[in-house]
Design a protein around this motif. Structure first.
Motif, short mmCIF file in Angstrom:
data_model
loop_
_atom_site.label_atom_id
_atom_site.label_comp_id
_atom_site.label_asym_id
_atom_site.label_seq_id
_atom_site.Cartn_x
_atom_site.Cartn_y
_atom_site.Cartn_z
N PHE A 48 -10.08 16.12 -20.35
CA PHE A 48 -8.80 16.61 -20.21
C PHE A 48 -8.49 16.97 -19.29
CE2 PHE A 48 -12.08 19.14 -23.27
CZ PHE A 48 -11.06 19.14 -24.61
N PRO A 49 -6.89 16.57 -19.23
CA PRO A 49 -5.56 17.10 -18.05
C PRO A 49 -6.17 17.63 -17.16
CG PRO A 49 -4.34 16.30 -19.77
CD PRO A 49 -5.93 16.96 -20.25
N GLN A 50 -5.83 17.68 -15.89
CA GLN A 50 -6.18 18.54 -14.98
C GLN A 50 -5.00 19.70 -15.41
OE1 GLN A 50 -3.70 19.24 -10.71
NE2 GLN A 50 -5.42 17.51 -10.52
N HIS A 51 -6.03 21.22 -15.06
CA HIS A 51 -5.53 22.65 -15.44
C HIS A 51 -5.92 23.30 -14.55
CE1 HIS A 51 -4.96 26.00 -18.17
NE2 HIS A 51 -6.22 26.17 -17.64
N SER A 52 -5.24 23.84 -14.20
CA SER A 52 -4.73 25.27 -12.88
C SER A 52 -5.12 26.74 -13.01
CB SER A 52 -3.29 24.93 -12.57
OG SER A 52 -2.11 25.15 -12.60
N GLY A 53 -5.81 26.91 -14.37
CA GLY A 53 -6.10 28.22 -14.64
C GLY A 53 -7.64 27.87 -14.54
N GLN A 54 -7.93 30.19 -14.12
CA GLN A 54 -8.66 29.93 -13.73
C GLN A 54 -10.38 30.11 -14.67
OE1 GLN A 54 -9.40 33.99 -13.10
NE2 GLN A 54 -8.21 33.96 -10.65
N GLN A 55 -9.67 29.32 -16.30
CA GLN A 55 -10.84 28.80 -16.91
C GLN A 55 -10.20 27.51 -18.34
OE1 GLN A 55 -11.96 32.49 -18.45
NE2 GLN A 55 -10.30 32.72 -19.76
N LEU A 56 -11.08 27.09 -18.58
CA LEU A 56 -10.80 26.50 -19.49
C LEU A 56 -10.61 26.23 -21.01
CD1 LEU A 56 -9.03 23.67 -20.15
CD2 LEU A 56 -10.64 22.05 -20.27
#
Length: 604
Positions: A48-56
């Motif tokens: 998955f692309p870059q994610h800036s949240g604390q969880q995916l």
């Protein structure tokens, strides 16, 4: 979230229109290793692309499209692992059925990997063995709600002699495919392995036929008939929601069934169930059913199914239109294409009428209620006696609505026009509801269909079939040799003396016999599963039988007073006198000329 309308656009034309190349369509990268398929196992990697949240959160659907039932798909997943873009392990936990939550300490791309077990051929979700793999993304490829509408690429690592097919557009490498988003991927199954392949055109569109498994099918005949079928859609709709369509067929060791998809279908039939005419008709009717679904369900569908929620039930009271109306149209297309004869069409309709008359549930449940309850429908004796089926009773509701429209508009408007309007006005992601259907009915006919809807859809459907069919110059009848015969109202499980069903209100029901009882003797003499029908023929209506059974492992005896029914098969025949107006009605209904001669026989 980007519009789900992407999921119904032709993907090759979509790529051209947007100027996308296959390499640009790799925002979500799926890789599946099928190099050691003999134990039904595969290794899946998803980046998955870059994610800036604390969880995916990543999910595997709880159900697959085309089967309105929650399935234990996540049970096929083991060895789940998550890493960041540097390859470092990330902590994760199972947070719900079909859901994994990956913890993130900083923005990063995430790769999840897992072992997949795939040995559910009959569910048409996933099956891997030494000869092939069938991959429906709902049971194979995880997604993240965060990236559900992002472009995807799938790459397969398969044995060197395998070939891979899908309704999706081909990627930039062998055995790779691209799609506009997960909704397209989840509705575009992949068949890879050792198979037979044919390509053909019909009405300007591209078609492929892919057959896995040996059997007694005639590939040339199937290709020819699918070509004829595929060209008849213009009898209902103005255009096509695809440029290329793939018919996938599995000749199996017993699994059977079919599922519609956005750009393809998968049809399963036991390998030696193709040659006999009745078997072949069953196959080609199924192909027609799934092809029609490309419009009815995929291109337009009830708003309760738009957009799909893959993690819970998707409720609607209109599944009877999605499924039952598709059943209603399937043989009409075959009839128009010349694949099915008028006699075969009428025989199928007669079977449906007869089955309805032997289903006491028709007096209790409406098709609207059956639609809403489809997610928990289990079938069996209770269903026969207290429920109806969205397919069979949905078919008959569609028949009644078609005849009402034809009658109200002097044959100017038919039920086909309703579906043509739904396709024009309610393409996904718009969806449609009951109010929309009633509005279309009124616009087309000039009549308010509110009372019709209440009596035929919201209330149990009770039809006078002779009165209904008379409009088309037809009637129900039994053959000349038909006679009254004894009727007990109980059906045995195939090859067994265990009762499969007991008809509500019938003689056995009134005597206190229930499904699951085991029949032992009639009037003190042993009964066999093979001889039950002949034994019953020794009696007549009004006779009282002493029926000995096991009930919950206890020996019991019940006294059954037999009723009567007609022997032989119910038939649909022309009336003795048929007017020109009735023949015109018949043609407006089915699109073919009156098929009977002056003696009421089918014309050659």
């Amino acid at each position: 979230m980007k519009s789900a309308v992407l999921s119904i656009i032709s993907y090759s034309s979509l790529l051209t229109t947007l100027g996308w190349t296959s390499s640009a369509l790799a925002d979500i990268d799926y890789q599946i290793n099928l190099k050691s398929p003999e134990h039904h196992l595969a290794q899946v990697n998803v980046t998955f692309p870059q994610h800036s949240g604390q969880q995916l959160k990543v999910n595997l659907p709880l159900w697959r499209t085309g089967k309105y039932q929650v399935l234990p798909l996540a049970d096929g997943v083991r060895r789940f692992h998550a890493t960041d873009e540097q390859g470092n392990s990330l902590p994760w936990k199972r947070s719900a059925s079909g859901e994994w939550t990956v913890a993130l300490s900083k923005p990063t791309a995430v790769t999840v990997s897992y072992q997949l077990y795939a040995n559910e051929l009959g569910q048409r979700v996933r099956h891997i063995d030494a000869s092939h793999a069938f991959l429906d993304a709902s049971g194979v490829f995880m997604y993240s709600p965060e990236f559900r509408q992002e472009p995807v690429k799938v790459t397969l690592d398969v044995p060197s002699d395998w070939r891979s097919y899908s309704g999706m557009a081909a990627g930039d490498k062998p055995h790779s495919f691209v799609a506009a988003n997960y909704d397209v991927l989840v509705d575009s199954p992949i068949e890879t392995g050792l198979s037979q392949h044919r390509a053909f055109k019909a009405d300007g569109k591209q078609y492929e036929l892919v057959v896995w498994g040996e059997g007694n099918y005639d590939l040339e005949q199937i290709e020819e008939d699918l070509g004829k079928l595929s060209a008849t859609a213009v009898a209902i709709w103005d255009d096509y929601p695809f440029e290329r369509y793939v018919y996938m067929v599995h000749a199996t060791s017993g699994a059977r069934g079919a599922t519609e998809h956005l750009n393809s279908t998968i049809i399963q039939l036991p390998r030696f169930n193709f040659r006999e005419r009745q078997d072949y008709l069953r196959f080609i009717s199924t192909a027609s059913h799934e092809f029609i679904h490309t419009w009815n369900v995929k291109a337009y569908r009830p708003e309760g199914l738009v957009p799909y929620d893959y993690q819970q039930e998707n409720m609607t009271e209109l599944l009877w239109m999605a499924e039952g109306s598709t059943s209603y149209f399937q043989n009409q297309l075959l009839l128009r294409a010349g694949i099915m004869t008028p006699k075969e069409f009428m025989e199928d309709l007669a079977k449906r009428v007869n089955a309805n008359q032997h289903k006491p549930g028709r007096e209790i449940q409406s098709v609207a209620e059956a639609s809403a309850g489809q997610w928990v429908s289990t079938g069996g004796d209770y269903a026969i006696n207290h429920s109806v089926n969205i397919y069979s009773e949905g078919y008959l509701t569609s028949l009644a609505l078609d005849f009402s429209l034809l009658q109200d508009t002097a044959q100017e408007v038919s039920y086909r026009d309703v579906h043509r309007s739904l396709y024009r006005e309610h393409k996904v992601p718009k969806g449609y509801n009951v109010t929309d259907v009633k509005r279309i009915l009124k616009n087309l006919s000039g009549k308010d269909y509110e009372s019709w809807w209440q009596s035929h859809v919201n209330a149990p459907l009770v039809l006078d079939f002779d009165k209904l069919l008379s409009q088309a110059g037809l009637k129900t009848a039994y053959g000349k040799d038909s006679k009254e015969q004894a009727f007990a109202g109980m059906t045995l499980t195939s090859g067994s003396l265990v009762l499969q069903s007991v008809e509500r209100g019938g003689p056995a029901w009134q005597a206190g016999i229930v499904a699951g009882d085991q029949l032992l003797a009639i009037n003190g003499l042993k009964v066999s599963a093979e001889g039950y029908g002949k034994r019953l023929a020794d009696f007549k209506a009004g006779d009282e039988l002493r029926v000995t059974l096991f009930h919950d492992d206890k020996l019991i005896e019940r006294r059954v007073t037999l009723a009567s029914e007609q022997s032989g098969k119910l038939q649909i025949k022309p009336k003795e006198s048929v007017s020109r107006a009735q023949k015109a009605f018949f043609k407006a209904w089915l699109g073919i000329d009156w098929p009977f001669d002056a003696q009421g026989n089918y014309k050659s």
